[in-house]
Design a protein around this motif. Structure first.
Motif, PDB file in Angstrom:
ATOM      1  N   GLU A   1      52.765  57.162   8.351  1.00  0.00           N
ATOM      2  CA  GLU A   1      53.591  58.154   7.672  1.00  0.00           C
ATOM      3  C   GLU A   1      53.480  58.072   6.155  1.00  0.00           C
ATOM      4  N   GLU A   2      53.505  56.858   5.595  1.00  0.00           N
ATOM      5  CA  GLU A   2      53.572  56.693   4.147  1.00  0.00           C
ATOM      6  C   GLU A   2      52.267  56.235   3.516  1.00  0.00           C
ATOM      7  N   ARG A   3      51.251  56.016   4.330  1.00  0.00           N
ATOM      8  CA  ARG A   3      49.944  55.571   3.831  1.00  0.00           C
ATOM      9  C   ARG A   3      50.077  54.301   2.985  1.00  0.00           C
ATOM     10  N   GLN A   4      50.885  53.380   3.457  1.00  0.00           N
ATOM     11  CA  GLN A   4      51.061  52.109   2.774  1.00  0.00           C
ATOM     12  C   GLN A   4      51.472  51.052   3.785  1.00  0.00           C
ATOM     13  N   VAL A   5      51.313  49.794   3.397  1.00  0.00           N
ATOM     14  CA  VAL A   5      51.675  48.665   4.244  1.00  0.00           C
ATOM     15  C   VAL A   5      52.498  47.700   3.410  1.00  0.00           C
ATOM     16  N   THR A   6      53.607  47.250   3.940  1.00  0.00           N
ATOM     17  CA  THR A   6      54.463  46.290   3.254  1.00  0.00           C
ATOM     18  C   THR A   6      54.458  44.984   4.028  1.00  0.00           C
ATOM     19  N   VAL A   7      54.013  43.919   3.372  1.00  0.00           N
ATOM     20  CA  VAL A   7      53.960  42.593   3.974  1.00  0.00           C
ATOM     21  C   VAL A   7      54.604  41.604   3.007  1.00  0.00           C
ATOM     22  N   ASP A   8      55.589  40.863   3.478  1.00  0.00           N
ATOM     23  CA  ASP A   8      56.287  39.866   2.664  1.00  0.00           C
ATOM     24  C   ASP A   8      56.838  40.480   1.369  1.00  0.00           C
ATOM     25  N   GLY A   9      57.365  41.688   1.467  1.00  0.00           N
ATOM     26  CA  GLY A   9      57.984  42.330   0.319  1.00  0.00           C
ATOM     27  C   GLY A   9      57.027  42.978  -0.663  1.00  0.00           C
ATOM     28  N   VAL A  10      55.722  42.906  -0.411  1.00  0.00           N
ATOM     29  CA  VAL A  10      54.714  43.505  -1.301  1.00  0.00           C
ATOM     30  C   VAL A  10      54.112  44.715  -0.601  1.00  0.00           C
ATOM     31  N   THR A  11      54.035  45.834  -1.330  1.00  0.00           N
ATOM     32  CA  THR A  11      53.506  47.076  -0.763  1.00  0.00           C
ATOM     33  C   THR A  11      52.063  47.289  -1.207  1.00  0.00           C
ATOM     34  N   TYR A  12      51.206  47.578  -0.249  1.00  0.00           N
ATOM     35  CA  TYR A  12      49.784  47.815  -0.507  1.00  0.00           C
ATOM     36  C   TYR A  12      49.466  49.252  -0.113  1.00  0.00           C
ATOM     37  N   GLN A  13      48.869  50.011  -1.039  1.00  0.00           N
ATOM     38  CA  GLN A  13      48.522  51.394  -0.770  1.00  0.00           C
ATOM     39  C   GLN A  13      47.213  51.464   0.027  1.00  0.00           C
ATOM     40  N   LEU A  14      47.153  52.428   0.931  1.00  0.00           N
ATOM     41  CA  LEU A  14      45.939  52.681   1.695  1.00  0.00           C
ATOM     42  C   LEU A  14      45.096  53.741   1.007  1.00  0.00           C
ATOM     43  N   GLN A  15      43.809  53.699   1.235  1.00  0.00           N
ATOM     44  CA  GLN A  15      42.908  54.638   0.587  1.00  0.00           C
ATOM     45  C   GLN A  15      42.788  55.920   1.387  1.00  0.00           C
ATOM     46  N   THR A  16      42.218  56.921   0.766  1.00  0.00           N
ATOM     47  CA  THR A  16      42.005  58.204   1.436  1.00  0.00           C
ATOM     48  C   THR A  16      40.514  58.475   1.586  1.00  0.00           C
ATOM     49  N   PRO A  17      40.083  59.118   2.656  1.00  0.00           N
ATOM     50  CA  PRO A  17      40.897  59.579   3.782  1.00  0.00           C
ATOM     51  C   PRO A  17      41.377  58.424   4.652  1.00  0.00           C
ATOM     52  N   PHE A  18      42.515  58.643   5.316  1.00  0.00           N
ATOM     53  CA  PHE A  18      43.041  57.639   6.236  1.00  0.00           C
ATOM     54  C   PHE A  18      43.482  58.353   7.504  1.00  0.00           C
ATOM     55  N   MET A  19      42.983  57.888   8.625  1.00  0.00           N
ATOM     56  CA  MET A  19      43.301  58.511   9.908  1.00  0.00           C
ATOM     57  C   MET A  19      43.319  57.466  11.007  1.00  0.00           C
ATOM     58  N   VAL A  20      44.322  57.561  11.846  1.00  0.00           N
ATOM     59  CA  VAL A  20      44.408  56.723  13.038  1.00  0.00           C
ATOM     60  C   VAL A  20      44.040  57.585  14.240  1.00  0.00           C
ATOM     61  N   ILE A  21      43.021  57.156  14.966  1.00  0.00           N
ATOM     62  CA  ILE A  21      42.624  57.830  16.206  1.00  0.00           C
ATOM     63  C   ILE A  21      42.916  56.862  17.340  1.00  0.00           C
ATOM     64  N   ALA A  22      43.937  57.167  18.113  1.00  0.00           N
ATOM     65  CA  ALA A  22      44.358  56.268  19.179  1.00  0.00           C
ATOM     66  C   ALA A  22      44.060  56.880  20.534  1.00  0.00           C
ATOM     67  N   THR A  23      43.660  56.047  21.462  1.00  0.00           N
ATOM     68  CA  THR A  23      43.471  56.490  22.843  1.00  0.00           C
ATOM     69  C   THR A  23      44.516  55.812  23.708  1.00  0.00           C
ATOM     70  N   GLN A  24      44.883  56.494  24.765  1.00  0.00           N
ATOM     71  CA  GLN A  24      45.801  55.870  25.708  1.00  0.00           C
ATOM     72  C   GLN A  24      45.573  56.423  27.096  1.00  0.00           C
ATOM     73  N   ASN A  25      45.857  55.586  28.076  1.00  0.00           N
ATOM     74  CA  ASN A  25      45.821  56.010  29.464  1.00  0.00           C
ATOM     75  C   ASN A  25      47.180  56.596  29.825  1.00  0.00           C
ATOM     76  N   PRO A  26      47.232  57.470  30.810  1.00  0.00           N
ATOM     77  CA  PRO A  26      48.532  57.983  31.248  1.00  0.00           C
ATOM     78  C   PRO A  26      49.467  56.849  31.618  1.00  0.00           C
ATOM     79  N   ILE A  27      50.745  57.039  31.367  1.00  0.00           N
ATOM     80  CA  ILE A  27      51.699  55.940  31.541  1.00  0.00           C
ATOM     81  C   ILE A  27      51.859  55.552  33.014  1.00  0.00           C
TER      82      ILE A  27
END
Length: 352
Positions: free
Chosen positions: A138-164
């Motif tokens: 959602e925010e194109r960033q990651v927060t670990v141990d109170g420090v925020t790291y910005q992600l680069q562009t383009p950024f896309m998550v392609i996820a696969t899943q089997n039916p539940i």
């Protein structure tokens, strides 16, 4: 060299260059995926809409192959995550490790620090691990141990899943599903496409021979072009009416969110650009309603007992909702659509 963050894109591409670049990516992917042009084009549209894609289907129909083919067609950084029940959130986002030489903690980035992140069988991981993707999607960033790291562009998550219904899977929570711009199903190939697959895939995997036909800078310029596609006020109102209808439908106990409205318009811009237009039509929203909205809504118990799928409910809402009175292209937007018979089928919605 400073990496571009998610909100920084390049200049707008001319119409001919946009079409040439996008068609090259589609043609490249189709060397691996046979007979699924509409699905391939929708996957590319989600990338250009700065969204994320969920591919849901039974095993063996090419879900992961589509994700990897799109990733290899673009000369960007790619990371693959195999989701398993023992996967930890730190495996996804990264972790701070103590360095004995410097006597300090240093951050080691996780797999999400890439342009394209391929999450294979995402619903095999626990909800705790799935939630590690919420912030970065959602925010194109990651927060670990109170420090925020910005992600680069383009950024896309392609996820696969089997039916539940498959064994050993966890259903994605509502907040996770809502962050995916679209959900598509590969479906079984037609007889001709499956026969061609036997010839093309029988001796070797064409995915191994796939070479990039675009790069990160070009994708950023494609995204900038999509951002400039015109959306008339009547089309915006139609998008709001369509999403509102899901919130008022008696067969649904949870309708689509305001985020769904935004992503519906963004994806419609991308589809319009891929169709050769610089303006959005209500027909684009109709075609995208099922893949963009159906995975976000929850049917009532009665609808589930009647075996009514969310795809069918959304398709019925689209059929019943009146289109804007003026469906013509806006004045001043004269970019022609691709001529019929050019060898490329038009964008098609996913059928319920």
């Amino acid at each position: 060299m400073t990496q571009q963050t998610w909100d920084e894109v390049g200049g707008v591409l001319p119409h001919d260059e946009f079409r040439a670049a996008s068609e090259a990516v589609v043609a490249n992917i189709e060397q691996v995926i046979e007979g699924k042009t509409a699905t391939v084009r929708l996957a590319l549209a989600v990338l250009l809409a700065e969204g994320h894609l969920l591919i849901e289907d039974v095993p063996g129909v090419g879900k992961t192959k589509l994700a990897k083919a799109l990733a290899r067609s673009i000369d960007c950084s790619v990371r693959r995550i195999q989701f398993t029940p023992d996967l930890l959130p730190s495996d996804v986002t990264g972790v701070s490790v103590y360095n004995q030489e410097t006597h300090d903690f240093e951050f080691r980035p996780g797999a999400v620090f890439a342009n394209l992140v391929v999450g294979d069988e995402i619903n095999r991981a626990s909800p705790k691990t799935q939630s590690a993707l919420l912030e970065c999607m959602e925010e194109r960033q990651v927060t670990v141990d109170g420090v925020t790291y910005q992600l680069q562009t383009p950024f896309m998550v392609i996820a696969t899943q089997n039916p539940i219904e498959m064994e050993g899977t966890y259903p994605l929570p509502e907040a996770q599903r809502d962050r995916f711009t679209a959900r598509i199903a590969m479906g079984y190939p037609g007889p001709e496409a499956e026969l061609a697959m036997l010839d093309g895939h029988g001796a070797a995997d064409p995915l191994q021979e796939l070479r990039p036909v675009s790069d990160a800078d070009t994708v950023r310029r494609l995204i900038a072009t999509v951002r400039n596609v015109h959306v008339a006020d009547a089309v915006k109102q139609y998008a709001v009416d369509l999403v509102t209808a899901t919130r008022e439908a008696p067969d649904l106990r949870l309708g689509a969110s305001p985020r769904a409205t935004l992503q519906l318009l963004r994806t419609a811009r991308a589809v319009a650009a891929l169709e050769g237009r610089d303006y959005v039509l209500p027909d684009d929203l109709q075609a995208l309603a099922v893949p963009v909205l159906a995975h976000r809504i929850i049917p009532t118990a009665d609808a589930q007992l009647a075996r009514r799928t969310t795809d069918a409910i959304v398709a019925e809402l689209v059929h019943r909702l009146a289109l804007p009175a003026d469906r013509k292209r806006p004045t001043g937007y004269d970019t022609p659509r691709p001529a019929a018979g050019n060898g490329r089928p038009p964008f098609e919605p996913r059928r319920p």
